[in-house]
Design a protein around this motif. Structure first.
Motif, PDB file in Angstrom:
ATOM      1  N   THR A 151       6.741   4.766   8.428  1.00  0.00           N
ATOM      2  CA  THR A 151       6.751   5.067   6.912  1.00  0.00           C
ATOM      3  C   THR A 151       7.473   3.677   6.364  1.00  0.00           C
ATOM      4  O   THR A 151       8.358   3.009   7.001  1.00  0.00           O
ATOM      5  CB  THR A 151       7.864   5.958   6.698  1.00  0.00           C
ATOM      6  OG1 THR A 151       8.935   6.076   7.620  1.00  0.00           O
ATOM      7  CG2 THR A 151       7.309   7.494   6.930  1.00  0.00           C
ATOM      8  N   THR A 160      10.819   3.617  10.545  1.00  0.00           N
ATOM      9  CA  THR A 160      10.869   3.761   8.878  1.00  0.00           C
ATOM     10  C   THR A 160      11.305   2.295   8.523  1.00  0.00           C
ATOM     11  O   THR A 160      12.542   1.950   8.660  1.00  0.00           O
ATOM     12  CB  THR A 160      12.080   4.616   8.753  1.00  0.00           C
ATOM     13  OG1 THR A 160      11.447   6.179   9.290  1.00  0.00           O
ATOM     14  CG2 THR A 160      12.353   5.011   7.246  1.00  0.00           C
ATOM     15  N   VAL A 214       8.879   2.124   3.205  1.00  0.00           N
ATOM     16  CA  VAL A 214       9.572   2.637   2.133  1.00  0.00           C
ATOM     17  C   VAL A 214       9.595   1.629   0.960  1.00  0.00           C
ATOM     18  O   VAL A 214      10.477   0.835   1.122  1.00  0.00           O
ATOM     19  CB  VAL A 214      11.070   3.168   2.329  1.00  0.00           C
ATOM     20  CG1 VAL A 214      11.629   3.642   1.114  1.00  0.00           C
ATOM     21  CG2 VAL A 214      10.800   4.112   3.313  1.00  0.00           C
ATOM     22  N   LYS A 239       7.185   4.159  -9.434  1.00  0.00           N
ATOM     23  CA  LYS A 239       6.460   3.981  -8.386  1.00  0.00           C
ATOM     24  C   LYS A 239       6.886   2.679  -7.600  1.00  0.00           C
ATOM     25  O   LYS A 239       7.048   1.683  -8.684  1.00  0.00           O
ATOM     26  CB  LYS A 239       4.875   3.869  -8.789  1.00  0.00           C
ATOM     27  CG  LYS A 239       4.395   5.220  -9.152  1.00  0.00           C
ATOM     28  CD  LYS A 239       3.876   6.050  -8.395  1.00  0.00           C
ATOM     29  CE  LYS A 239       3.677   7.447  -8.721  1.00  0.00           C
ATOM     30  NZ  LYS A 239       2.499   7.765  -9.715  1.00  0.00           N
ATOM     31  N   THR A 270       4.120  -1.738  -1.996  1.00  0.00           N
ATOM     32  CA  THR A 270       4.117  -2.116  -0.590  1.00  0.00           C
ATOM     33  C   THR A 270       3.290  -3.212  -0.409  1.00  0.00           C
ATOM     34  O   THR A 270       2.210  -2.920  -0.771  1.00  0.00           O
ATOM     35  CB  THR A 270       3.957  -1.002   0.390  1.00  0.00           C
ATOM     36  OG1 THR A 270       4.699   0.194   0.260  1.00  0.00           O
ATOM     37  CG2 THR A 270       4.085  -1.402   1.695  1.00  0.00           C
ATOM     38  N   ILE A 317       2.504   5.907   6.431  1.00  0.00           N
ATOM     39  CA  ILE A 317       2.701   6.657   5.095  1.00  0.00           C
ATOM     40  C   ILE A 317       3.367   5.323   4.087  1.00  0.00           C
ATOM     41  O   ILE A 317       4.578   4.903   4.675  1.00  0.00           O
ATOM     42  CB  ILE A 317       3.644   7.635   4.869  1.00  0.00           C
ATOM     43  CG1 ILE A 317       2.874   8.695   5.812  1.00  0.00           C
ATOM     44  CG2 ILE A 317       3.727   8.218   3.337  1.00  0.00           C
ATOM     45  CD1 ILE A 317       1.640   9.448   5.420  1.00  0.00           C
ATOM     46  N   THR A 318       2.826   4.978   2.956  1.00  0.00           N
ATOM     47  CA  THR A 318       3.586   4.017   2.072  1.00  0.00           C
ATOM     48  C   THR A 318       4.339   5.096   1.173  1.00  0.00           C
ATOM     49  O   THR A 318       3.776   5.969   0.382  1.00  0.00           O
ATOM     50  CB  THR A 318       2.676   2.974   1.204  1.00  0.00           C
ATOM     51  OG1 THR A 318       1.882   4.048   0.866  1.00  0.00           O
ATOM     52  CG2 THR A 318       1.828   2.294   1.982  1.00  0.00           C
ATOM     53  N   CYS A 319       5.662   5.002   1.039  1.00  0.00           N
ATOM     54  CA  CYS A 319       6.475   5.939   0.538  1.00  0.00           C
ATOM     55  C   CYS A 319       6.840   5.133  -0.963  1.00  0.00           C
ATOM     56  O   CYS A 319       7.494   4.396  -1.040  1.00  0.00           O
ATOM     57  CB  CYS A 319       7.792   6.248   0.973  1.00  0.00           C
ATOM     58  SG  CYS A 319       7.715   6.776   2.675  1.00  0.00           S
ATOM     59  N   ASN A 320       5.619   5.447  -1.960  1.00  0.00           N
ATOM     60  CA  ASN A 320       5.808   4.639  -3.018  1.00  0.00           C
ATOM     61  C   ASN A 320       6.561   5.498  -4.298  1.00  0.00           C
ATOM     62  O   ASN A 320       6.603   4.548  -5.014  1.00  0.00           O
ATOM     63  CB  ASN A 320       4.071   4.299  -3.454  1.00  0.00           C
ATOM     64  CG  ASN A 320       3.655   5.505  -3.606  1.00  0.00           C
ATOM     65  OD1 ASN A 320       3.784   6.626  -3.025  1.00  0.00           O
ATOM     66  ND2 ASN A 320       2.716   5.625  -4.832  1.00  0.00           N
ATOM     67  N   TYR A 321       6.839   6.430  -4.022  1.00  0.00           N
ATOM     68  CA  TYR A 321       7.509   7.286  -5.353  1.00  0.00           C
ATOM     69  C   TYR A 321       8.824   7.740  -4.965  1.00  0.00           C
ATOM     70  O   TYR A 321       8.881   8.431  -3.866  1.00  0.00           O
ATOM     71  CB  TYR A 321       6.499   8.346  -5.682  1.00  0.00           C
ATOM     72  CG  TYR A 321       6.752   9.142  -6.721  1.00  0.00           C
ATOM     73  CD1 TYR A 321       6.984   8.705  -8.074  1.00  0.00           C
ATOM     74  CD2 TYR A 321       6.864  10.426  -6.938  1.00  0.00           C
ATOM     75  CE1 TYR A 321       7.232   9.224  -9.058  1.00  0.00           C
ATOM     76  CE2 TYR A 321       7.218  11.441  -7.912  1.00  0.00           C
ATOM     77  CZ  TYR A 321       7.475  10.639  -8.991  1.00  0.00           C
ATOM     78  OH  TYR A 321       7.706  11.296 -10.207  1.00  0.00           O
ATOM     79  N   ASP A 322       9.554   7.546  -5.679  1.00  0.00           N
ATOM     80  CA  ASP A 322      11.096   8.132  -5.219  1.00  0.00           C
ATOM     81  C   ASP A 322      11.498   9.122  -6.414  1.00  0.00           C
ATOM     82  O   ASP A 322      12.824   9.642  -6.521  1.00  0.00           O
ATOM     83  CB  ASP A 322      12.134   6.943  -5.653  1.00  0.00           C
ATOM     84  CG  ASP A 322      11.990   6.297  -6.949  1.00  0.00           C
ATOM     85  OD1 ASP A 322      11.415   6.803  -7.984  1.00  0.00           O
ATOM     86  OD2 ASP A 322      12.449   5.141  -7.426  1.00  0.00           O
ATOM     87  N   THR A 353      12.593  -0.085   5.694  1.00  0.00           N
ATOM     88  CA  THR A 353      13.362  -0.032   4.465  1.00  0.00           C
ATOM     89  C   THR A 353      13.588  -1.646   3.868  1.00  0.00           C
ATOM     90  O   THR A 353      13.894  -1.566   2.702  1.00  0.00           O
ATOM     91  CB  THR A 353      14.616   0.863   4.437  1.00  0.00           C
ATOM     92  OG1 THR A 353      15.288   0.061   5.418  1.00  0.00           O
ATOM     93  CG2 THR A 353      14.178   2.182   4.642  1.00  0.00           C
TER      94      THR A 353
END
Ligand code: UD1
Ligand code: CA
Length: 450
Positions: free
Chosen positions: A394, A412, A396, A378, A381, A369-374, A414
């Motif tokens: 993941t 994960t 981030v 947006k 990655t 998963i690309t965690c593109n949204y906080d 980061t």
């Protein structure tokens, strides 16, 4: 196209009451394009350069749509809706300019073809003063009937004003009319409103032209292409005709559709030769598929480019901004959005790749998963070439993986990963010897004590 000048007027101010909608009728879509867009497209494909669209006073979104779809089209507002002739006169300003030919069409008749437009223009060039496109139908109810005498069209009688005998006529008015530019304004200005519902009917131009001794003819076109839309049921009929046309067009261009009836196209879907499309595939707007690719069953694509020799699905979802360079694999339950994917990269299972770039030959493992949204913004990655992203990672965003990076499964990530580095972003596995049996005895005892 000849060098004759042509003005077209598209009538689209009607409320479309029979649609039961808060949206203007011509904003409803077929093949994901508003009805009025289909008419504008046919006109520009026929080389008609000057177009006026008559809209209602409360239709700002329609005006915006027209401006987006056709640069040259000018909107005119019909304030009171007093009928089709009154609507055409809303464009008086352009009607007063000199044109060899003036076409008047309806925004709710979307399946018209360039062939019939050229036929009308041809008849005008050959000397007709007024040309009406008609069609034969088994269900003439609701249409104006064309009353002929030999080659001459004498009158168009609206359903509401027709006698029983006239209602038997099955040759109907499509709503497409061509006028000699020199005659049109005088004819429209003579039309009165002595009709069943007090409207000014454009169709009355036919009797008036006859009274002035003008040449009025009808051309006959296929019913399928001339269906008008007044109801949701007719909207779905037209959608079906449109889809069938697209399917046949695609197959004629060398695309294999395994089950054509289950594949849905948009007005602008472009599919190259030797692409195979399996059953139950939906192409939303803005899709291009290049040669040799295969779109497997149950995939949904929208705003996406699929480069040559790729394989998508089954059950893949490509959202707007997905650009696959070619030789790619996107497998089951993968969602992609705004992703630039270079040649040979693969995302085979259960992943979300959004706001990302993926370098050539990179392999994205299952469940990445690309965690593109906080929750507010947006982020991107960026994944280099020849990377390996282990399953259930993941990423981030914002984050970068250098070329050749290797991400351990379950990580994960980061922080940026350097070129050719191994990144492990999870706790280390530990082992307690024989401990499993201790746990089992404890749990068994707990169960027995209940
Ligand atoms: C019209 C024709 C009918 C023809 C049929 C074909 C007339 C009087 N009747 O009937 O002969 O067989 O189309 O589909 O022309 N419009 C305006 N302003 C108005 C009224 C209508 O802009 O005041 C527009 C509508 O938005 C629509 C088009 O004109 O795009 C046709 O109007 P509609 O009410 O649908 O006419 P029909 O009853 O279908
Ligand atoms: Ca209509």
């Amino acid at each position: 196209m000849s060098d004759r000048s042509c003005l077209s007027i598209v009538l689209a101010a009607g409320l479309g009451t029979r649609m039961r909608s808060s949206m203007p009728k011509v904003m409803h879509e077929i093949g994901n394009l508003p009805l009025v867009g289909h008419v504008l497209k046919a006109l520009s494909a026929s080389g008609v350069k000057e177009t006026a669209v008559v809209v209602g006073p409360d239709m700002p979104e329609l005006e915006k749509t027209v401006a987006n779809l056709s640069e040259g089209a000018q909107c005119f507002t019909q304030v009171d809706r007093l009928g089709t002739a009154h609507a055409a006169l809303a464009a008086r300003e352009v009607l007063e300019e000199e044109h060899d030919d003036v076409l008047i069409l309806f925004g709710d008749t979307p399946l018209i073809t360039t062939d019939m437009i050229s036929e009308v223009l041809g008849a005008l060039a050959a000397g007709a003063d007024l040309v009406v496109v008609g069609f034969e139908t088994a269900n003439p109810f609701g249409y104006g009937r064309l009353l002929m005498k030999g080659e001459q069209l004498l009158a168009i009688r609206e359903e509401k004003d027709a006698s029983d005998e006239e209602r038997e006529v099955t040759f109907c008015n499509s709503g497409i009319m061509g006028f000699a530019g020199s005659k049109v304004l005088a004819l429209l200005d003579q039309i009165g409103n002595d009709t069943a519902n007090g409207e000014y009917y454009l169709t009355d131009a036919v009797e008036l032209a006859n009274a002035s001794g003008l040449k009025v003819v009808a051309v006959n076109a296929p019913e399928e292409d001339l269906q008008g839309i007044n109801t949701r049921a007719q909207l779905s009929d037209c959608e079906a005709v449109f889809q069938q046309r697209k399917r046949l067009e695609a197959m004629a261009r060398g695309v294999t559709l395994q089950d054509p009836a289950s594949v849905y196209f948009s007005h602008d879907t472009r599919i190259a030769q030797d692409v195979v499309v399996e059953p139950n595939v939906v192409f939303g707007p803005g899709v291009r598929i290049e040669t040799g690719s295969r779109i497997r069953a149950f995939s949904h694509l929208e705003g996406a480019v699929v480069g040559a020799e790729s394989q998508i699905g089954p059950y893949a979802r490509l959202r707007p901004g997905t650009n696959l360079e070619g030789n790619n694999r996107v497998g089951n339950f993968v969602e992609m959005k705004n992703a630039a994917v270079e040649k040979g990269a693969k995302v085979n299972h259960l992943s979300y790749v959004g706001d990302a770039s993926v370098g050539a030959r990179t392999n994205i493992g299952a469940g990445t998963i690309t965690c593109n949204y906080d929750g507010f913004n947006k982020h991107k990655t960026e994944i280099g070439s020849d990377c390996f992203v282990g399953s259930n990672s993941t990423l981030v965003a914002p984050v970068t993986l250098g070329d050749g990076a290797f991400i351990a499964a379950g990580s994960t990530i980061t922080k940026a990963v350097s070129e050719n580095a191994l990144a492990v972003g999870r706790s280390r596995q530990s082992e307690l010897e024989g401990r499993a049996n201790v746990l089992r005895s404890r749990f068994k005892a707990q169960k027995q004590s209940k």
